[in-house]
Design a protein around this motif. Structure first.
Motif, PDB file in Angstrom:
ATOM      1  N   ILE A  78       0.815  -0.925   0.069  1.00 36.86           N
ATOM      2  CA  ILE A  78       0.173   0.053  -0.070  1.00 36.86           C
ATOM      3  C   ILE A  78       0.868   1.298  -0.231  1.00 36.86           C
ATOM      4  CG2 ILE A  78      -1.546   1.408   1.454  1.00 36.86           C
ATOM      5  CD1 ILE A  78      -2.860  -1.389   2.192  1.00 36.86           C
ATOM      6  N   LYS A  79       1.912   1.144   0.880  1.00 38.00           N
ATOM      7  CA  LYS A  79       2.833   2.255   0.870  1.00 38.00           C
ATOM      8  C   LYS A  79       3.455   2.589  -0.589  1.00 38.00           C
ATOM      9  CE  LYS A  79       6.911   2.121   2.428  1.00 38.00           C
ATOM     10  NZ  LYS A  79       8.200   2.131   3.490  1.00 38.00           N
ATOM     11  N   GLN A  80       3.990   1.302  -1.017  1.00 40.07           N
ATOM     12  CA  GLN A  80       4.534   1.623  -2.404  1.00 40.07           C
ATOM     13  C   GLN A  80       3.571   2.112  -3.753  1.00 40.07           C
ATOM     14  OE1 GLN A  80       5.763  -2.397  -2.798  1.00 40.07           O
ATOM     15  NE2 GLN A  80       7.818  -1.841  -2.148  1.00 40.07           N
ATOM     16  N   ALA A  81       2.163   1.947  -3.484  1.00 43.40           N
ATOM     17  CA  ALA A  81       1.163   2.577  -4.270  1.00 43.40           C
ATOM     18  C   ALA A  81       0.939   3.900  -3.965  1.00 43.40           C
ATOM     19  CB  ALA A  81      -0.098   1.620  -4.242  1.00 43.40           C
ATOM     20  N   LEU A  82       1.109   4.211  -2.878  1.00 44.24           N
ATOM     21  CA  LEU A  82       0.928   5.668  -2.275  1.00 44.24           C
ATOM     22  C   LEU A  82       1.956   6.483  -2.741  1.00 44.24           C
ATOM     23  CD1 LEU A  82      -1.046   7.481  -0.528  1.00 44.24           C
ATOM     24  CD2 LEU A  82       0.943   7.083   1.341  1.00 44.24           C
ATOM     25  N   ILE A  83       3.292   5.805  -2.876  1.00 51.06           N
ATOM     26  CA  ILE A  83       4.419   6.713  -3.418  1.00 51.06           C
ATOM     27  C   ILE A  83       4.538   6.912  -4.742  1.00 51.06           C
ATOM     28  CG2 ILE A  83       7.009   6.275  -3.774  1.00 51.06           C
ATOM     29  CD1 ILE A  83       7.129   4.831  -0.934  1.00 51.06           C
ATOM     30  N   VAL A  84       3.848   5.749  -5.437  1.00 51.68           N
ATOM     31  CA  VAL A  84       3.857   5.889  -6.840  1.00 51.68           C
ATOM     32  C   VAL A  84       2.879   7.233  -7.185  1.00 51.68           C
ATOM     33  CG1 VAL A  84       2.800   5.229  -9.084  1.00 51.68           C
ATOM     34  CG2 VAL A  84       4.282   3.644  -7.487  1.00 51.68           C
ATOM     35  N   GLY A  85       1.631   7.266  -6.584  1.00 52.54           N
ATOM     36  CA  GLY A  85       0.969   8.425  -6.675  1.00 52.54           C
ATOM     37  C   GLY A  85       1.571   9.801  -6.256  1.00 52.54           C
ATOM     38  N   LEU A  86       2.276   9.862  -5.299  1.00 50.96           N
ATOM     39  CA  LEU A  86       2.850  11.302  -4.646  1.00 50.96           C
ATOM     40  C   LEU A  86       4.062  11.284  -5.629  1.00 50.96           C
ATOM     41  CD1 LEU A  86       3.125  10.250  -1.036  1.00 50.96           C
ATOM     42  CD2 LEU A  86       2.028  12.223  -1.685  1.00 50.96           C
ATOM     43  N   MET A  87       4.765  10.484  -6.242  1.00 48.06           N
ATOM     44  CA  MET A  87       5.758  11.171  -7.147  1.00 48.06           C
ATOM     45  C   MET A  87       5.302  11.366  -8.618  1.00 48.06           C
ATOM     46  SD  MET A  87       8.647   8.079  -6.469  1.00 48.06           S
ATOM     47  CE  MET A  87       9.637   8.574  -7.744  1.00 48.06           C
ATOM     48  N   SER A  88       3.995  11.037  -8.855  1.00 47.81           N
ATOM     49  CA  SER A  88       3.458  11.503  -9.999  1.00 47.81           C
ATOM     50  C   SER A  88       3.087  12.696 -10.122  1.00 47.81           C
ATOM     51  CB  SER A  88       2.364  10.586 -10.654  1.00 47.81           C
ATOM     52  OG  SER A  88       1.249  10.567  -9.768  1.00 47.81           O
ATOM     53  N   ALA A  89       2.616  13.121  -8.731  1.00 42.34           N
ATOM     54  CA  ALA A  89       2.296  14.778  -8.431  1.00 42.34           C
ATOM     55  C   ALA A  89       3.596  15.510  -8.286  1.00 42.34           C
ATOM     56  CB  ALA A  89       1.355  14.814  -7.350  1.00 42.34           C
TER      57      ALA A  89
END
Length: 499
Positions: A78-89
């Motif tokens: 879940i953290k890794q998916a969250l990180i992908v979203g944060l980095m895309s922003a």
């Protein structure tokens, strides 16, 4: 760009794998909680991350964030998916790995990074996941930020920005432990049970406490995300009773219990008595108000009335304000008032300077309690408990009520009890002294017996708490009256525990 999230996708289908699932009720008053896979999927978490990154930029905050995760079987993914979203922003992500929530808050100060996102379901049972978020040290999101984040995610208003970056930060566990134990040495010979419920605190609490110079008996400190004995929640009687049994087995002076992400602390004394966290707060407030003139405290509406009636607090000139239940609310109110400390009945303790940095930390609370005992070398914790004016107090009791309707139910309950008071009605056969509606409804009888009903901020439940300064009988009468009001609403289900 991710497509617009849906609230209803069936697992093991094509759409579940290519579209975000995000149930709206997961956006709660001050953090986010979902049943993983049933109410949110990994793409939904990614959408949440991109939405959070978009909000960070919208608020004009520096686009850097600390991210950590608790010890559950699915939290890392879940953290890794969250990180992908944060980095895309376009956010610079500083990943501190496995952590307690207070370790993530500490990292904000240690790394001088304004924003935080901690992947944790706290004390919720397995199957739940969530994120605690903030963009301004030491505060976490309140309803305004959560409301805007909900809009961004559910309406697919999240945006892509360049500059996203990932950094893995090593050594935060060691730096955090060094920080909480620095300049603290307990002179008194104490034997302490450290109960961790097989949650994340097992990797932190026993070592930190041992470095204070006391004898520590680790209990359920082995990390096991199945939580084989009980859910790590020091507000549940199951965990408190296990702590009580350990006191008897080891002849310990007290037991300290930590929840799944380590931001709460529960206490059992040398006689095996569970001391609810609000009464521990009264004892600590007594201790601190003797050391600091004109001490100001903030407590939640679930907490004991002793904060305003205790003779020692009155003699010490301490002032206490009751406020909304919820770690974000008490944290923010304590910060705004520059209170010395804030206390929640659930076990969240907030200490401002010179004791802490303003965020909730179970270990900092435990150390404050041990220092109080160190300053009272001739008294056991049970002696201090017995020095409090006697009240009869229920545990926190939570009847099931769906997220979609719980606030409407509470609104109706508030109206019912307000009307009773306005019409000159009674409660437990007495006149009604006051009705407080700052957070649900807290109704008080003439003798000081009170009952609280409010909506849980993080689960599909209501919250019921009762206290009487006069008798156990009146406590039970008040519970019966509160329960009778709730039973007027068939959508209210069974309790998790009750008196």
């Amino acid at each position: 760009m991710l497509p617009k999230p849906s609230a209803d996708l069936k697992p093991n289908t094509l759409t579940y794998e290519v579209a975000p699932l995000v149930k709206a009720t997961g956006f709660r008053e001050y953090d986010a909680r979902w049943l993983f896979e049933k109410e949110i999927n990994l793409l939904g978490i990614q959408a949440l991350g991109q939405g959070l990154g978009t909000l960070i930029r919208e608020l004009g905050k520096e686009p850097r964030i600390v991210v950590g995760h608790d010890f559950r079987g699915y939290s890392l993914s879940i953290k890794q998916a969250l990180i992908v979203g944060l980095m895309s922003a376009g956010i610079e992500v500083n990943d501190i790995g496995l952590a307690l929530s207070p370790v993530a808050y500490f990292a904000q100060f240690d790394l001088e990074i304004p924003c935080v996102a901690m992947v944790t379901a706290s004390h919720n049972e397995n199957g739940w996941t969530g994120v605690k978020m903030g963009v301004e040290m030491p505060l976490t999101f309140g309803p305004d930020e959560m409301g805007r984040l909900k809009e961004i995610v559910l309406n697919a208003e999240y945006k892509s920005f360049p500059g996203g970056e990932y950094k893995y930060v090593e050594g935060l566990r060691e730096r955090y432990i060094d920080d909480v134990v620095k300049d603290v040495k307990i002179q008194r010979n104490l034997k302490v049970v450290a109960a961790c419920g097989n949650g994340t605190a097992g990797a932190f609490a026993p070592e930190a406490l041992s470095r204070l110079g006391i004898e520590v008996i680790p209990m359920d400190a082995e990390l096991d995300h199945t939580f084989p004995r009980y859910n790590p929640n020091p507000e549940d009687m199951e965990m408190l009773h296990a702590m009580r049994d350990a006191i008897s087995e080891h002849g310990a002076d007290l037991a300290l219990g930590f929840d799944g992400d380590g931001d709460r602390c529960g206490v059992v004394d040398d006689e095996g008595e569970e001391i609810f966290a609000d009464k521990i707060g009264v004892l600590i407030a007594r201790d601190l108000s003797a050391l600091h003139e004109n001490a100001q405290f903030v407590v939640d509406v679930k907490s004991t009335g002793l904060f305003v009636t205790d003779p020692i607090l009155i003699e010490n000139g301490a002032k206490t304000e009751y406020w909304k239940t919820g770690h974000s609310y008490i944290k923010r109110k304590s910060h705004e008032m520059n209170a010395l400390a804030g206390f929640e009945k659930s076990g969240h303790f907030f200490f401002n300077a010179p004791i802490g940095r303003g965020y909730d930390d179970g270990l900092v609370a435990a150390i404050a309690l041990l220092q109080m005992l160190d300053r009272n070398p001739d008294k056991k914790l049970s002696d201090l408990r017995k020095s409090l004016p006697k009240t009869w107090q229920s545990p926190t009791m939570s009847p099931h009520c769906a997220d979609e309707i719980k606030y409407d139910v509470v609104k109706k309950v508030v109206a019912t009890l307000e009307a009773r008071a306005k019409d000159g009605g009674t409660i437990i056969g007495q006149s009604i002294r006051d009705v407080v509606t700052v957070n649900g409804v807290r109704i008080t009888a003439e003798d000081g017996t009170w009952g609280l009903i409010r909506a849980s901020s993080n689960k599909p439940e209501l919250v019921v708490v009762i206290e009487s300064p006069t008798s156990e009988e009146n406590m039970k009468k008040m519970f019966a009256e509160m329960d009778a009001v709730l039973r007027e609403h068939p959508e209210v289900g069974e309790y998790n525990q009750k008196i």
